[in-house]
Design a protein around this motif. Sequence first.
Motif, PDB file in Angstrom:
ATOM      1  N   ILE A   1       0.364   4.950  -1.965  1.00 52.20           N
ATOM      2  CA  ILE A   1       0.420   6.266  -1.321  1.00 52.20           C
ATOM      3  C   ILE A   1       1.495   7.123  -1.989  1.00 52.20           C
TER       4      ILE A   1
ATOM      5  N   VAL B   1       0.827  -1.202   0.000  1.00 50.90           N
ATOM      6  CA  VAL B   1       0.000   0.000   0.000  1.00 50.90           C
ATOM      7  C   VAL B   1       0.865   1.257   0.000  1.00 50.90           C
ATOM      8  N   ASP B   2       2.054   1.164   0.598  1.00 57.05           N
ATOM      9  CA  ASP B   2       2.945   2.331   0.622  1.00 57.05           C
ATOM     10  C   ASP B   2       3.302   2.796  -0.785  1.00 57.05           C
TER      11      ASP B   2
ATOM     12  N   SER C   1       7.971   2.822  -5.017  1.00 54.92           N
ATOM     13  CA  SER C   1       8.554   3.808  -4.101  1.00 54.92           C
ATOM     14  C   SER C   1      10.038   3.549  -3.875  1.00 54.92           C
TER      15      SER C   1
ATOM     16  N   VAL D   1      -6.134   0.669   1.198  1.00 52.75           N
ATOM     17  CA  VAL D   1      -5.924   2.093   0.994  1.00 52.75           C
ATOM     18  C   VAL D   1      -7.279   2.745   0.766  1.00 52.75           C
TER      19      VAL D   1
ATOM     20  N   TYR E   1       0.450   8.286  -5.718  1.00 54.93           N
ATOM     21  CA  TYR E   1      -0.534   9.366  -5.802  1.00 54.93           C
ATOM     22  C   TYR E   1      -0.046  10.644  -5.123  1.00 54.93           C
ATOM     23  N   ASN E   2       0.367  10.553  -3.886  1.00 53.64           N
ATOM     24  CA  ASN E   2       0.677  11.767  -3.122  1.00 53.64           C
ATOM     25  C   ASN E   2       1.977  12.437  -3.539  1.00 53.64           C
TER      26      ASN E   2
ATOM     27  N   PHE F   1      -9.324   6.024  -0.788  1.00 52.62           N
ATOM     28  CA  PHE F   1      -9.394   7.212  -1.624  1.00 52.62           C
ATOM     29  C   PHE F   1     -10.671   7.965  -1.245  1.00 52.62           C
TER      30      PHE F   1
ATOM     31  N   THR G   1      -7.988  12.586  -1.664  1.00 56.43           N
ATOM     32  CA  THR G   1      -7.126  12.281  -0.521  1.00 56.43           C
ATOM     33  C   THR G   1      -6.858  10.783  -0.535  1.00 56.43           C
ATOM     34  N   VAL G   2      -5.600  10.423  -0.387  1.00 53.78           N
ATOM     35  CA  VAL G   2      -5.223   9.010  -0.431  1.00 53.78           C
ATOM     36  C   VAL G   2      -4.492   8.683   0.872  1.00 53.78           C
ATOM     37  N   ARG G   3      -5.023   7.729   1.624  1.00 52.26           N
ATOM     38  CA  ARG G   3      -4.386   7.397   2.906  1.00 52.26           C
ATOM     39  C   ARG G   3      -4.374   5.895   3.144  1.00 52.26           C
ATOM     40  N   LYS G   4      -3.380   5.468   3.879  1.00 50.53           N
ATOM     41  CA  LYS G   4      -3.192   4.057   4.210  1.00 50.53           C
ATOM     42  C   LYS G   4      -4.066   3.666   5.390  1.00 50.53           C
TER      43      LYS G   4
END
Length: 588
Positions: free
Chosen positions: A118, A114-115, A180, A157, A121-122, A159, A148-151
């Motif tokens: 994140i 998932v990282d 990443s 994840v 997108y971010n 959205f 907004t995208v958060r774990k």
Amino acid sequence: MKSPLFPVWHHGLKIAIAGLLAIALSACGPAQSSLPSRLVVPTPSGPATFNYPLNSSAYSIFGYIYDSLLRENPYTGELEPGLAESWDVSPDGQKIVITLRDNLKWSDGEDMTVDDIIFTYNQIYLNEKIPSGAADILQVGESRQFPTVRKLDNRRVEFSVPEPFAPFLRYAGGLPILPSHALAESVNTLDQEGNPVYLSTWGTDTDPDKIVGNGPYRLGSYAANQRVILEKNPYYWRQDERGNEQPYIEQVVWQIMESTDTQLLNFRSGALDTLEIQPEAYPLLKPNEERGKYTIYSSGPDTGTVSLAFNLNQGRSSNTNQPFVPPAKSRWFNNKQFRQAIYYAINREVMKNNIYLGLGALKHSPIPVQSPYYLSPEEGLKTYEYNLEKAKEILAKEGFTLKNGRLVDAENNPVEWTILISSGNKIRAQMATQITQDLAKLGIKVYTQPLEFNTYVNRLRNRNWESYLGGFTGGFEPHGGYVIWSVNGRLHSFNQGPQPGQEDIVGWTVADWEQKIDDLYVQASQELDEEKRKELYGQAQQIIAEQLPFLYMVNPLSFEAIRDRIENLEYTPLGGGFWNLYELKIKE
């Protein structure tokens, strides 16, 4: 342009969803496709970059080296799992929770988590210092805010958007995810001008081993102007029912052949496994299907566009202080009546019959006729049938006159300009020739300048052009084209504004009608009522037809020839022949 939902393999692989090969090949001449586990496909141009968010070329390998979270069913267009095993949408449609499959890996063997979502997108798609077309289509509603995208945890994840956004699920799940561990340092490191080093990362001169993806293939090698070689990704997540790793085809050669005539010769000789058929080749290839051991498929009218566009940018370079377009020509091009006169003077019916052999229809809108959002002429869309006398009448009212057989403006400037085209595309060259001949009847002198595809794209990006003949791929969801219609979009080519990492533009202005189209696309994206969405897109199409930032030409029927030695092929109009590339096999 092409829908951003990545994993549906585009028929003909013309978006460069192509190229898988990893064996030594001769440096000259096309690779032969006789080996049992190799697929050879042609492309008219090599890749411009191996960095997906920075790409603006229609020809790339990204569909091979990336999967996305969700994919479109090639029969119905409905969404189904990709890298994600499931998803949940809140009742108001403003939150989506996506759950990743377990044990996903990148092509270099590192874990995908998932990282990575994140990060993608971010730090990339929503990073104002990185010019990505994804940012254009991800802006939500009138506020132009981003999701907004958060774990939530190691596999989930979330959205969320501040207001309703109709294409939300397709975009949240449809864009490629980037690694990443391979790219974070380049995003966080700035160069001397304060731009992320990422902007010069993963160019075509990068060591192929450094390019990391999560799709069925990984980059093996690249020989400029010759071929891209990709190889099976040993860490790809798909397996068949017996637990065998997919894809089955070990190699795909993305053979760079600028000329469509060269592509045809190589297909007929057996050197290529697939060919997007040009109209003049159809009568030659169709009778020989059985003998040539191939089958010709058709997905109906092409969903893309081919158009003539004028450079409407009235700004000038901050470095040279020179206008992008000479002032006299800029006045012509920015005159709506001038553009309409030019359109009336182009005999597209002759173009359809002579160049496309009648295998097509006149194009009137950026939205394909197959889309439920298409506004037809019967529903009120303005069209421009060939009418030379009307063209002359409009020009006369605008102060243009004939002098010694040449059209001149009110200040006695002869009306002439240059059309840029991509070299090697026989159809585009023929279209440009007819346009020059048609406009000569008005006393206009038009020159044609063919350029190698990536050089052509760079000229457009740098605003160093007067007019161009080119095209965009298309999809049923109009918001996929927002990157074209957003006044700040990367593909807003007819009046390209300042972009991150480029020099400033002095005097760049946006016309009221440009902003109105932008606003209508935004309103339609936040409207969940399908009838109201159709009405909003209809208004946008009416403005486009009136203002003519693009003069649309002919929409040809799409034909693709594919070798019969490819097994498990299930051709669909939406997915083409290679949507299930991971399941295809080569007969020995």
